[in-house]
Design an enzyme around this catalytic site. Sequence first.
Site, PDB file in Angstrom:
ATOM      1  N   GLU A  75      -5.818  74.286  -5.626  1.00 32.02           N
ATOM      2  CA  GLU A  75      -6.329  75.471  -5.706  1.00 32.02           C
ATOM      3  C   GLU A  75      -7.272  75.531  -4.949  1.00 32.02           C
ATOM      4  O   GLU A  75      -8.455  76.541  -4.470  1.00 32.02           O
ATOM      5  CB  GLU A  75      -6.199  76.380  -6.946  1.00 32.02           C
ATOM      6  N   HIS A  94     -11.367  79.407 -12.106  1.00 27.50           N
ATOM      7  CA  HIS A  94      -9.740  79.885 -12.329  1.00 27.50           C
ATOM      8  C   HIS A  94      -8.879  78.888 -13.721  1.00 27.50           C
ATOM      9  O   HIS A  94      -9.567  77.940 -13.669  1.00 27.50           O
ATOM     10  CB  HIS A  94      -8.432  79.523 -11.209  1.00 27.50           C
ATOM     11  N   HIS A  96      -5.720  79.739 -16.643  1.00 29.26           N
ATOM     12  CA  HIS A  96      -4.067  80.682 -17.222  1.00 29.26           C
ATOM     13  C   HIS A  96      -4.650  80.912 -18.154  1.00 29.26           C
ATOM     14  O   HIS A  96      -3.983  80.619 -19.214  1.00 29.26           O
ATOM     15  CB  HIS A  96      -3.597  79.721 -17.189  1.00 29.26           C
ATOM     16  N   TYR A 121     -19.411  96.608 -19.856  1.00 25.74           N
ATOM     17  CA  TYR A 121     -19.290  94.995 -20.241  1.00 25.74           C
ATOM     18  C   TYR A 121     -19.069  94.122 -18.957  1.00 25.74           C
ATOM     19  O   TYR A 121     -18.811  93.610 -17.797  1.00 25.74           O
ATOM     20  CB  TYR A 121     -19.266  94.043 -21.293  1.00 25.74           C
ATOM     21  N   HIS A 161      -0.096  84.475 -12.936  1.00 29.23           N
ATOM     22  CA  HIS A 161      -0.744  83.351 -12.929  1.00 29.23           C
ATOM     23  C   HIS A 161      -2.051  83.627 -13.682  1.00 29.23           C
ATOM     24  O   HIS A 161      -1.745  82.609 -14.565  1.00 29.23           O
ATOM     25  CB  HIS A 161      -1.065  83.152 -11.065  1.00 29.23           C
TER      26      HIS A 161
END
Length: 215
Positions: A75, A94, A96, A121, A161
């Site tokens: 990625e 990143h 999941h 927030y 994703h």
Amino acid sequence: MTEETRLREQICLLAKSMFDRGLTGGSTGNISARTPDGGLLVSPTGTSFGRLDPARLSRFDATGRLIDGDKPTKEMPLHSAFYETRATTGAVVHLHACHSVAWSLMPEVDPGNFLPPLTPYSIMKLGKVQLLPFFLPGDPAMGQAVRGLAGKRSAVMLANHGPVVAGKDVEAACNAIEELEDTARLAILMRGYDAKQLTPEQVRAVVTEFNVEWD
């Protein structure tokens, strides 16, 4: 201990914390941070956030050349896109994460403002989160989609994703992505109820008070 050594250990500590609390599982997720000399430290491909080795992180020099460590995450286009379009980016994460992925499947989600205004927030830490369409994992088009935002978003959600967040440093990026997941969880919990969201006036007050990138 050098500054880079401390950064390596911090990356692994924060990644394990997120893994231990179920924010990403198995060998999913990736993380990167800018080094003092302008290079990058990146989690290797196929590794678990729960078992990252500080000595084996992928190490890039300031020109983007891999100079040490294991093969980086597939990625990398996502990470590179944030570093190239947002000068303030010092780290990218990143995950999941379950609830944010679940919220990305809901038909009522606004692609230009992925998270509903449930608390101040998420606005303060993330600004508006852009929902991007589905891409195959590792597709360079994900990076192109982030570049298409021209640096106007610090966080995106990859449909079906997971979330991707850039921050000024690795701790800020991790805190922000956790806020994204928490807000998505609240949205799922409140779905079907007549929940009282922040009003547009309240949202604008938060944006103004905390100098949030919003428009």
